[in-house]
Scaffold this motif. Structure first.
Motif, PDB file in Angstrom:
ATOM      1  N   ILE A  16       0.842  -1.207   0.000  1.00 53.16           N
ATOM      2  CA  ILE A  16       0.000   0.000   0.000  1.00 53.16           C
ATOM      3  C   ILE A  16       0.870   1.247   0.000  1.00 53.16           C
ATOM      4  CG2 ILE A  16      -1.619   1.351   1.403  1.00 53.16           C
ATOM      5  CD1 ILE A  16      -2.842  -1.368   2.254  1.00 53.16           C
ATOM      6  N   LEU A  17       1.903   1.259   0.829  1.00 48.58           N
ATOM      7  CA  LEU A  17       2.793   2.423   0.894  1.00 48.58           C
ATOM      8  C   LEU A  17       3.531   2.631  -0.432  1.00 48.58           C
ATOM      9  CD1 LEU A  17       4.272   2.012   4.493  1.00 48.58           C
ATOM     10  CD2 LEU A  17       2.576   3.685   3.717  1.00 48.58           C
ATOM     11  N   ALA A  18       3.685   1.553  -1.193  1.00 47.80           N
ATOM     12  CA  ALA A  18       4.311   1.659  -2.517  1.00 47.80           C
ATOM     13  C   ALA A  18       3.308   2.098  -3.583  1.00 47.80           C
ATOM     14  CB  ALA A  18       4.931   0.322  -2.906  1.00 47.80           C
ATOM     15  N   GLY A  19       2.034   2.289  -3.174  1.00 47.04           N
ATOM     16  CA  GLY A  19       1.009   2.768  -4.096  1.00 47.04           C
ATOM     17  C   GLY A  19       0.420   1.700  -4.995  1.00 47.04           C
ATOM     18  N   GLU A  20       0.522   0.424  -4.602  1.00 45.48           N
ATOM     19  CA  GLU A  20      -0.020  -0.653  -5.435  1.00 45.48           C
ATOM     20  C   GLU A  20      -1.551  -0.703  -5.295  1.00 45.48           C
ATOM     21  OE1 GLU A  20       1.919  -4.397  -4.814  1.00 45.48           O
ATOM     22  OE2 GLU A  20       3.933  -3.509  -4.827  1.00 45.48           O
ATOM     23  N   ARG A  21      -2.226  -0.487  -6.400  1.00 52.88           N
ATOM     24  CA  ARG A  21      -3.694  -0.383  -6.377  1.00 52.88           C
ATOM     25  C   ARG A  21      -4.372  -1.692  -5.987  1.00 52.88           C
ATOM     26  NH1 ARG A  21      -4.989   4.346  -9.591  1.00 52.88           N
ATOM     27  NH2 ARG A  21      -7.042   3.558 -10.075  1.00 52.88           N
ATOM     28  N   LEU A  49      -0.552   1.809   9.434  1.00 47.67           N
ATOM     29  CA  LEU A  49      -0.499   2.834   8.392  1.00 47.67           C
ATOM     30  C   LEU A  49      -0.808   4.241   8.896  1.00 47.67           C
ATOM     31  CD1 LEU A  49      -2.280   0.890   5.495  1.00 47.67           C
ATOM     32  CD2 LEU A  49       0.146   1.516   5.594  1.00 47.67           C
ATOM     33  N   LEU A  50      -1.339   4.354  10.108  1.00 49.39           N
ATOM     34  CA  LEU A  50      -1.766   5.668  10.621  1.00 49.39           C
ATOM     35  C   LEU A  50      -0.687   6.754  10.520  1.00 49.39           C
ATOM     36  CD1 LEU A  50      -4.051   5.119  13.751  1.00 49.39           C
ATOM     37  CD2 LEU A  50      -4.630   6.238  11.595  1.00 49.39           C
ATOM     38  N   PRO A  51       0.592   6.455  10.797  1.00 51.88           N
ATOM     39  CA  PRO A  51       1.607   7.514  10.676  1.00 51.88           C
ATOM     40  C   PRO A  51       1.756   8.062   9.259  1.00 51.88           C
ATOM     41  CG  PRO A  51       2.458   5.663  11.958  1.00 51.88           C
ATOM     42  CD  PRO A  51       1.179   5.214  11.338  1.00 51.88           C
ATOM     43  N   LEU A 142      -8.453   6.544   5.050  1.00 58.45           N
ATOM     44  CA  LEU A 142      -7.118   6.424   5.620  1.00 58.45           C
ATOM     45  C   LEU A 142      -6.229   5.526   4.766  1.00 58.45           C
ATOM     46  CD1 LEU A 142      -8.027   6.053   9.414  1.00 58.45           C
ATOM     47  CD2 LEU A 142      -7.068   8.074   8.289  1.00 58.45           C
ATOM     48  N   LEU A 143      -6.796   4.441   4.253  1.00 54.89           N
ATOM     49  CA  LEU A 143      -6.031   3.544   3.396  1.00 54.89           C
ATOM     50  C   LEU A 143      -5.604   4.243   2.105  1.00 54.89           C
ATOM     51  CD1 LEU A 143      -8.149   0.309   3.943  1.00 54.89           C
ATOM     52  CD2 LEU A 143      -5.770   0.633   4.655  1.00 54.89           C
TER      53      LEU A 143
END
Length: 329
Positions: A16-21, A49-51, A142-143
């Protein structure tokens, strides 16, 4: 090289942090699931993931049916992605959690955003409760923020109680209105007008331009008798065209101006803290509703209580007391 010690949650977080849809879609599906193990996974993931959340501009958008919400969002979102933003659109319809209402239609009406690599469109089902709107839409938001989307547009499908829920999720609340609607204040509740951070009269192109200006003048006059919610902001009334894009640059400039003013005073963070408290109580309500739906004893007893109340054999207060006792309240 993949770290064999990584948990599935860690792997999904990193994706998710890498932006993978695809990873984002899987995470949202977990958050929306009613399965206890899925919900637990989703909560662990969101906590991780909150931070990486909280930096997006969150805008709620509503309007009467036929006002052109989807067309306007498609044009506004495309304007924003062209300017370098990443835009997530969340569609909320608490009245049709079973069928999805017009959510699938929204994707077809947002033709440009649907194929834009810097945009993401996602329906946000409510599971039949306003608490569901608050919990699941907020988790999805948030996600999306963790995945790198810096503008979140939350669209409500129709005018109703969901407007208050969406206003409590966002930093800025935009109400779209129609020209040529007879009494311009009819068909939309005074409470929604009071929630609005901006009114935009849509379809102000071609033959509708003059009617849109007249409607805008009526709204401006109406706001003279309403006290501003904040001394920092008087609700502006603008005319736009979602079809041609007329006025959307000025509309977004107003939203950025609002953001700058309120952020400078720490009021965006303060508002979000208040929203977090409301989110907590919305989830408590959601958990209670889940107990009512899934507890075997309650599921068996509730229809009997409803029938007894409907037949006049049992006072509503007595039935409510019995349900409350069964819930341990």
């Amino acid at each position: 090289m993949v770290d064999s010690s990584s948990s599935p949650s860690d792997t999904l977080r990193d994706a998710i942090l890498a932006g993978e849809r695809a990873a984002l879609a899987r995470a949202i599906t977990l958050a929306e699931s009613r399965r206890a193990d899925h919900r637990e996974q989703a909560q662990t993931l969101i906590q991780q993931l909150l931070p990486h959340t909280g930096r997006a501009i969150r805008v709620g958008i509503t309007g009467v049916p036929g006002v052109g919400k989807s067309t306007t969002i498609d044009a506004l979102g495309s304007h924003l992605t062209a300017a370098g933003h990443k835009v997530a659109v969340l569609a909320v319809d608490p009245s049709s959690s079973r069928t999805g209402g017009s959510i699938l239609g929204d994707k077809t009406r947002m033709a440009r955003l649907a194929v834009d690599p810097n945009a993401y469109i996602r329906p946000s089902p409510s599971s039949g409760t306003l608490g569901g709107v608050a919990a699941k839409t907020r988790e999805t938001m948030l996600l999306c923020e963790a995945a790198g989307f810096d503008v979140i547009l939350v669209e409500t499908v129709g005018v109703g109680q969901s407007e208050t829920a969406v206003a409590d999720l966002t930093d800025f609340f935009l109400v779209l209105m129609l020209p040529n609607a007879g009494d311009e204040l009819q068909g939309i509740k005074k409470g929604i007008i009071e929630l609005a951070d901006m009114i935009a009269v849509n379809k102000a192109d071609g033959d509708g331009a003059m009617a849109a200006r007249a409607a805008a003048a009526q709204y401006k006059a109406a706001f003279h008798i309403l006290a501003p919610a904040s001394p920092l902001w008087s609700t502006p009334v603008v005319t736009i065209s979602g079809l041609t894009g007329l006025g959307l640059d000025k509309l977004w400039a107003r939203i950025e101006d609002h953001r700058a003013r309120f952020e400078a005073k720490g009021l965006i963070a303060e508002k979000r803290r208040r929203q977090d408290v409301k989110w907590m109580w919305a989830m408590v309500q959601d958990r209670l509703q889940a107990r009512l739906r899934h507890d075997p004893a309650l599921k068996a007893r509730t229809p009997e209580l409803e029938a007894a109340v409907a037949a006049g054999k049992l006072p509503p207060t007595s039935a409510a007391d019995e349900i409350a006792r069964a819930l341990g309240l």
